[in-house]
Motif scaffolding. Structure first.
Motif, PDB file in Angstrom:
ATOM      1  N   SER A   5      23.555 -10.115  50.262  1.00 15.40           N
ATOM      2  CA  SER A   5      23.142  -8.814  49.770  1.00 15.40           C
ATOM      3  C   SER A   5      22.646  -8.888  48.341  1.00 15.40           C
ATOM      4  O   SER A   5      21.774  -8.120  47.927  1.00 15.40           O
ATOM      5  N   ALA A   6      23.180  -9.807  47.552  1.00  8.27           N
ATOM      6  CA  ALA A   6      22.747  -9.957  46.167  1.00  8.27           C
ATOM      7  C   ALA A   6      21.297 -10.423  46.091  1.00  8.27           C
ATOM      8  O   ALA A   6      20.574 -10.092  45.156  1.00  8.27           O
ATOM      9  N   PHE A   7      20.868 -11.177  47.081  1.00  6.25           N
ATOM     10  CA  PHE A   7      19.492 -11.662  47.105  1.00  6.25           C
ATOM     11  C   PHE A   7      18.530 -10.586  47.597  1.00  6.25           C
ATOM     12  O   PHE A   7      17.369 -10.566  47.201  1.00  6.25           O
ATOM     13  N   ASP A   8      18.984  -9.726  48.466  1.00  2.19           N
ATOM     14  CA  ASP A   8      18.126  -8.698  49.037  1.00  2.19           C
ATOM     15  C   ASP A   8      18.007  -7.474  48.142  1.00  2.19           C
ATOM     16  O   ASP A   8      17.056  -6.695  48.271  1.00  2.19           O
ATOM     17  N   ALA A   9      18.951  -7.287  47.230  1.00  2.00           N
ATOM     18  CA  ALA A   9      18.941  -6.120  46.351  1.00  2.00           C
ATOM     19  C   ALA A   9      17.895  -6.280  45.250  1.00  2.00           C
ATOM     20  O   ALA A   9      17.500  -7.402  44.914  1.00  2.00           O
ATOM     21  N   PRO A  10      17.418  -5.166  44.667  1.00  2.00           N
ATOM     22  CA  PRO A  10      16.500  -5.254  43.522  1.00  2.00           C
ATOM     23  C   PRO A  10      17.153  -6.041  42.377  1.00  2.00           C
ATOM     24  O   PRO A  10      18.376  -6.048  42.228  1.00  2.00           O
ATOM     25  N   LEU A  11      16.324  -6.696  41.579  1.00  2.00           N
ATOM     26  CA  LEU A  11      16.834  -7.520  40.491  1.00  2.00           C
ATOM     27  C   LEU A  11      17.491  -6.673  39.415  1.00  2.00           C
ATOM     28  O   LEU A  11      16.921  -5.691  38.943  1.00  2.00           O
ATOM     29  N   THR A  12      18.693  -7.051  39.052  1.00  4.28           N
ATOM     30  CA  THR A  12      19.351  -6.495  37.873  1.00  4.28           C
ATOM     31  C   THR A  12      19.768  -7.663  36.987  1.00  4.28           C
ATOM     32  O   THR A  12      20.020  -8.771  37.464  1.00  4.28           O
ATOM     33  N   LEU A  13      19.823  -7.415  35.685  1.00  6.47           N
ATOM     34  CA  LEU A  13      20.172  -8.452  34.720  1.00  6.47           C
ATOM     35  C   LEU A  13      21.447  -8.082  33.981  1.00  6.47           C
ATOM     36  O   LEU A  13      21.617  -6.944  33.530  1.00  6.47           O
ATOM     37  N   ASP A  14      22.345  -9.056  33.861  1.00  9.70           N
ATOM     38  CA  ASP A  14      23.545  -8.862  33.058  1.00  9.70           C
ATOM     39  C   ASP A  14      23.155  -8.694  31.592  1.00  9.70           C
ATOM     40  O   ASP A  14      22.129  -9.204  31.137  1.00  9.70           O
ATOM     41  N   ARG A  15      23.996  -8.001  30.829  1.00 10.95           N
ATOM     42  CA  ARG A  15      23.747  -7.835  29.404  1.00 10.95           C
ATOM     43  C   ARG A  15      23.681  -9.190  28.710  1.00 10.95           C
ATOM     44  O   ARG A  15      22.969  -9.368  27.721  1.00 10.95           O
ATOM     45  N   ASP A  16      24.457 -10.161  29.237  1.00  4.66           N
ATOM     46  CA  ASP A  16      24.500 -11.488  28.615  1.00  4.66           C
ATOM     47  C   ASP A  16      23.795 -12.541  29.471  1.00  4.66           C
ATOM     48  O   ASP A  16      24.084 -13.735  29.358  1.00  4.66           O
ATOM     49  N   ALA A  17      22.862 -12.111  30.331  1.00  4.21           N
ATOM     50  CA  ALA A  17      22.098 -13.066  31.134  1.00  4.21           C
ATOM     51  C   ALA A  17      21.419 -14.071  30.212  1.00  4.21           C
ATOM     52  O   ALA A  17      20.803 -13.701  29.213  1.00  4.21           O
ATOM     53  N   VAL A  18      21.541 -15.350  30.551  1.00  2.48           N
ATOM     54  CA  VAL A  18      21.050 -16.422  29.681  1.00  2.48           C
ATOM     55  C   VAL A  18      19.700 -16.917  30.186  1.00  2.48           C
ATOM     56  O   VAL A  18      19.550 -17.264  31.359  1.00  2.48           O
TER      57      VAL A  18
END
Length: 201
Positions: A5-18
């Motif tokens: 499901s994480a792959f099929d969902a729209p992209l979201t970015l963590d606040r600390d995404a590197v």
């Protein structure tokens, strides 16, 4: 494997995404050595993502490959970063002699773990070599890996049967493998910038 499901969902970015910027070095402009490349807009897209990361205060890792000889040899102009990325401030600078950024110095996995970071975005050169190796290892280590396929490029390569595959074919194969086997979420620069709040490239 990461949850489907994480792959099929729209992209979201963590606040600390590197953001991991892999081998964006001048030596890759030596087409007499490397051959024909794809995606002439790659550097523009890399720079747009890196600038969005800098503007948003997210961490950036710069990786440089050190070859014993050839276009990426330390101390030569080819070892230097391309101008599109040369002004980006790095929170961590890694050097490596193999493909994956996780086998460099300092240790990327240890640094990410110490920060508690769980999401990495991989851009740079080459799509099906160092970028793919880094993304595969990120997935195996449990990170949420994001792979903006148009913020990277590769070169035509000949197989063991002597048949040359184009850079575009190799890029499609990389995207298919990473997506199907859930190593990384394969996306576009536009999707990354939208998720980062930076608009379109």
């Amino acid at each position: 494997m990461t949850n489907t499901s994480a792959f099929d969902a729209p992209l979201t970015l963590d606040r600390d995404a590197v953001l991991v910027v892999v081998d964006v070095q001048k030596g890759f402009d030596d087409h007499g050595f490397w051959g024909r490349r794809d995606n002439p807009g790659a550097e523009k897209n890399m720079a747009a993502i890196a600038e969005a990361w800098q503007a948003g205060g997210r961490p950036v890792v710069i990786v440089q490959h050190q070859s014993e000889s050839g276009p990426l040899e330390p101390g030569t102009p080819g070892y230097e970063l391309k101008p599109e990325l040369a002004g980006i401030r790095a929170d961590l600078h890694i050097t490596k002699t193999v493909n994956s950024a996780f086998y460099g110095t300092p240790d990327l996995h240890a640094w990410l773990s110490a920060r508690g970071a769980r999401q990495v975005v991989v851009i740079g050169i080459m799509t099906n070599v160092c970028n793919e190796s880094t993304a595969r290892m990120a997935g195996n280590l449990g990170y949420d890996a994001v792979f903006p396929i148009d913020a990277m490029h590769t070169f035509d390569m000949a197989g063991p049967d002597g048949v040359t595959l184009t850079a575009e074919e190799l890029t499609r194969a990389t995207a298919a493998a990473l997506h199907t086997m859930r190593y990384a979420k394969v996306v576009t620069t536009e999707a990354v910038l939208a998720a980062a709040g930076g608009g379109a490239a």
